[in-house]
Design a protein around this motif. Structure first.
Motif, PDB file in Angstrom:
ATOM      1  N   ALA A   2      -5.080   2.613  -6.602  1.00  0.00           N
ATOM      2  CA  ALA A   2      -3.696   2.238  -6.874  1.00  0.00           C
ATOM      3  C   ALA A   2      -3.118   1.118  -6.915  1.00  0.00           C
ATOM      4  CB  ALA A   2      -3.005   2.880  -6.092  1.00  0.00           C
ATOM      5  N   LYS A   3      -3.841   0.737  -5.058  1.00  0.00           N
ATOM      6  CA  LYS A   3      -3.627  -0.847  -5.062  1.00  0.00           C
ATOM      7  C   LYS A   3      -4.018  -2.174  -5.673  1.00  0.00           C
ATOM      8  CE  LYS A   3      -2.756  -0.996   0.100  1.00  0.00           C
ATOM      9  NZ  LYS A   3      -3.323  -1.739   1.379  1.00  0.00           N
ATOM     10  N   LEU A   4      -5.453  -1.261  -6.069  1.00  0.00           N
ATOM     11  CA  LEU A   4      -6.077  -2.319  -7.197  1.00  0.00           C
ATOM     12  C   LEU A   4      -5.659  -2.817  -8.429  1.00  0.00           C
ATOM     13  CD1 LEU A   4      -8.816  -4.426  -7.204  1.00  0.00           C
ATOM     14  CD2 LEU A   4      -9.660  -2.631  -8.527  1.00  0.00           C
ATOM     15  N   ALA A   5      -5.408  -1.567  -8.778  1.00  0.00           N
ATOM     16  CA  ALA A   5      -4.599  -0.941 -10.219  1.00  0.00           C
ATOM     17  C   ALA A   5      -2.864  -2.059 -10.479  1.00  0.00           C
ATOM     18  CB  ALA A   5      -4.066   0.275 -10.512  1.00  0.00           C
ATOM     19  N   PHE A   6      -2.387  -1.687  -9.032  1.00  0.00           N
ATOM     20  CA  PHE A   6      -1.161  -2.776  -8.791  1.00  0.00           C
ATOM     21  C   PHE A   6      -1.599  -3.708  -9.383  1.00  0.00           C
ATOM     22  CE2 PHE A   6       2.498  -4.706  -6.365  1.00  0.00           C
ATOM     23  CZ  PHE A   6       3.929  -3.982  -7.360  1.00  0.00           C
ATOM     24  N   ALA A   7      -2.323  -4.648  -8.608  1.00  0.00           N
ATOM     25  CA  ALA A   7      -2.908  -5.600  -8.385  1.00  0.00           C
ATOM     26  C   ALA A   7      -3.031  -6.755 -10.032  1.00  0.00           C
ATOM     27  CB  ALA A   7      -4.349  -6.194  -7.582  1.00  0.00           C
ATOM     28  N   SER A   8      -3.922  -5.742 -10.683  1.00  0.00           N
ATOM     29  CA  SER A   8      -4.215  -6.917 -11.277  1.00  0.00           C
ATOM     30  C   SER A   8      -2.700  -6.321 -12.907  1.00  0.00           C
ATOM     31  CB  SER A   8      -5.291  -5.718 -12.468  1.00  0.00           C
ATOM     32  OG  SER A   8      -5.337  -4.261 -12.404  1.00  0.00           O
ATOM     33  N   PHE A   9      -1.661  -4.814 -12.843  1.00  0.00           N
ATOM     34  CA  PHE A   9      -0.689  -5.213 -13.374  1.00  0.00           C
ATOM     35  C   PHE A   9       0.150  -6.443 -13.222  1.00  0.00           C
ATOM     36  CE2 PHE A   9       3.506  -4.534 -13.393  1.00  0.00           C
ATOM     37  CZ  PHE A   9       4.446  -4.279 -14.918  1.00  0.00           C
ATOM     38  N   LEU A  10       0.360  -6.725 -11.678  1.00  0.00           N
ATOM     39  CA  LEU A  10       1.271  -7.762 -11.126  1.00  0.00           C
ATOM     40  C   LEU A  10       0.112  -9.250 -11.708  1.00  0.00           C
ATOM     41  CD1 LEU A  10       3.605  -7.623  -9.486  1.00  0.00           C
ATOM     42  CD2 LEU A  10       1.973  -8.962  -7.028  1.00  0.00           C
ATOM     43  N   LEU A  11      -0.843  -9.301 -11.893  1.00  0.00           N
ATOM     44  CA  LEU A  11      -2.014  -9.718 -12.235  1.00  0.00           C
ATOM     45  C   LEU A  11      -0.974 -10.977 -14.118  1.00  0.00           C
ATOM     46  CD1 LEU A  11      -2.927 -12.606 -10.931  1.00  0.00           C
ATOM     47  CD2 LEU A  11      -5.345 -11.470 -11.756  1.00  0.00           C
ATOM     48  N   TRP A  12      -1.867  -9.537 -14.703  1.00  0.00           N
ATOM     49  CA  TRP A  12      -1.060  -9.569 -15.978  1.00  0.00           C
ATOM     50  C   TRP A  12       0.535  -9.920 -16.449  1.00  0.00           C
ATOM     51  CZ3 TRP A  12       2.645  -6.515 -18.485  1.00  0.00           C
ATOM     52  CH2 TRP A  12       2.354  -6.364 -19.934  1.00  0.00           C
ATOM     53  N   ALA A  13       0.799  -9.491 -15.437  1.00  0.00           N
ATOM     54  CA  ALA A  13       2.265  -9.797 -15.298  1.00  0.00           C
ATOM     55  C   ALA A  13       2.625 -11.487 -14.981  1.00  0.00           C
ATOM     56  CB  ALA A  13       3.568  -8.333 -14.192  1.00  0.00           C
TER      57      ALA A  13
END
Ligand code: HEC
Length: 150
Positions: A2-13
């Motif tokens: 979940a952390k990785l998914a959140f990190a990649s979401f953050l990067l995308w955003a």
């Protein structure tokens, strides 16, 4: 996970936000004379300034054509700097131009297309001169607000 998914979401955003920021603001600083300085590389600056000199050359030729008066020449000259002539082929340069600047540029090119259409449609030289005057006011308005620098 979940952390990785959140990190990649953050990067995308962040990437989207940065893209939107540059799309709207371009790359500028405020100059000593109060105008916005659009920061360009030397070759990008050469390119836009060459486009500008072509515009000045064209309005000189349109003015001379109006004085004859020669409506077909006005139409041909104006469409040479119409929307088709807008230099949109350099994405790196486009990213540095503020949205307002791009819009003013597109309006100017569209205005030359309207001038060409009016000349083809048989508008009087007086009417065409008025339209050219509006175009020149658009040149002056942009020069009032922006300059180039690096
Ligand atoms: C969207 C903004 C914009 C519009 C519209 C615009 N210009 Fe410019 N133009 C600039 C900027 C910015 C500069 C650089 C001014 C500076 O650095 O002091 C410039 C510079 C110029 C130069 C100097 C070029 C050189 O070699 O130094 C000329 C000539 C010129 N413009 C002509 C025109 C004419 C004629 C029109 C209208 C038909 C026009 N411009 C419309 C933004 C614009």
């Amino acid at each position: 996970m979940a952390k990785l998914a959140f990190a990649s979401f953050l990067l995308w955003a962040l990437t989207v936000a940065a893209g939107a920021f540059f799309y709207i603001n371009g790359v500028t600083r405020t100059g000593l004379d109060g105008r916005k300085v659009i920061l360009l590389s030397e070759s990008e600056r050469d390119q836009v300034q060459a486009d500008m000199r072509k515009l000045l050359q064209t309005v000189a030729e349109i003015t001379a054509a109006l004085g004859r008066p020669d409506a077909p020449a006005v139409a041909r000259l104006a469409s040479n700097v119409g929307a088709q002539a807008a230099s949109l082929e350099n994405p790196a340069l486009l990213a540095k131009l503020p949205l307002d600047f791009k819009q003013a540029g597109m309006n100017m090119h569209a205005g030359f297309d309207q001038l060409a259409a009016a000349a083809r449609g048989g508008a009087s030289p007086t009417r065409l001169t008025g339209m050219l005057g509006e175009q020149l006011a658009g040149c002056a308005a942009c020069h009032e607000v922006y300059r180039f620098g690096n």
